[in-house]
Write an enzyme that holds these catalytic residues in place. Sequence first.
Site: not given
Length: 248
Positions: A10, A12, A95, A97, A167, A173, A213
């Site tokens: 991904n 991003k 996702h 985010e 996730e 991250g 991560s």
Amino acid sequence: MSRRKIVAGNWKMNMTPAKAVELIAVLSPVVASDDVDVVFCVPSISIIPAVAAVKGTKIAIGAQNMYMADSGAFTGEISAPMLVDAGVSYVIIGHSERREYFAESDVMVNQKVLKAFEYGLTPIICCGETLTQREQGITIDFVRQQIKIALLGVSSEQVKKAVIAYEPIWAIGTGKVATTEQAQEVCAAIRVLISELYDEAVAAAVRIQYGGSVTAETAADLFTQVDIDGGLVGGASLKPDFGKIVNY
Ligand code: 13P
């Protein structure tokens, strides 16, 4: 039954279209694998050059989001038929985010999942708890609810082809990777839920990824857990190390 592994990057909001093509040239030889499906989920503006850049390889291109209508007055959005026409085969849906910064609800995630299947796109359906939820001991309840809503109205034939990405938000991250036990526990719980909603055969077919991560150092332990069929990788998918993750 043995499920084929799938490792998706991904990207991003990283890389210009020109940089995306350069990165694909670097990554293509190192991610080559006969055993693992490899997907690059690039920013939408880079989809068309990325599809051209992976031509002749086994790498598939994915989108990071799409809208749930076919077309219309939705300024700034991209539809499933547009993705299909551009040569995309996977699309990340829900996702964390998107959920956090763009207010995507479970209901929207469900609508997008249904739309992806309608057009023959494979959705990578994301779920995962916050650190607070983990500390409250509600991780599995929360993830079950997210997936239950995401799959409303999805047929068993469709769900067999879906990819689900677990996730944990606290691991994204942050460099704080979930332990293999934590990741396996939730991925197993997702598979149990699928067997309750559908049946054992469907549950055995669905591919479930871990994301958060993942690095070349942690990939092998995670991806060899019985219910983990690969990963959704952020930061480390932008480096040549991604080859080591794919060939864990
Ligand atoms: P990181 O691998 O950078 O933690 O990102 C994970 C992720 O959000 C993939 O979708």
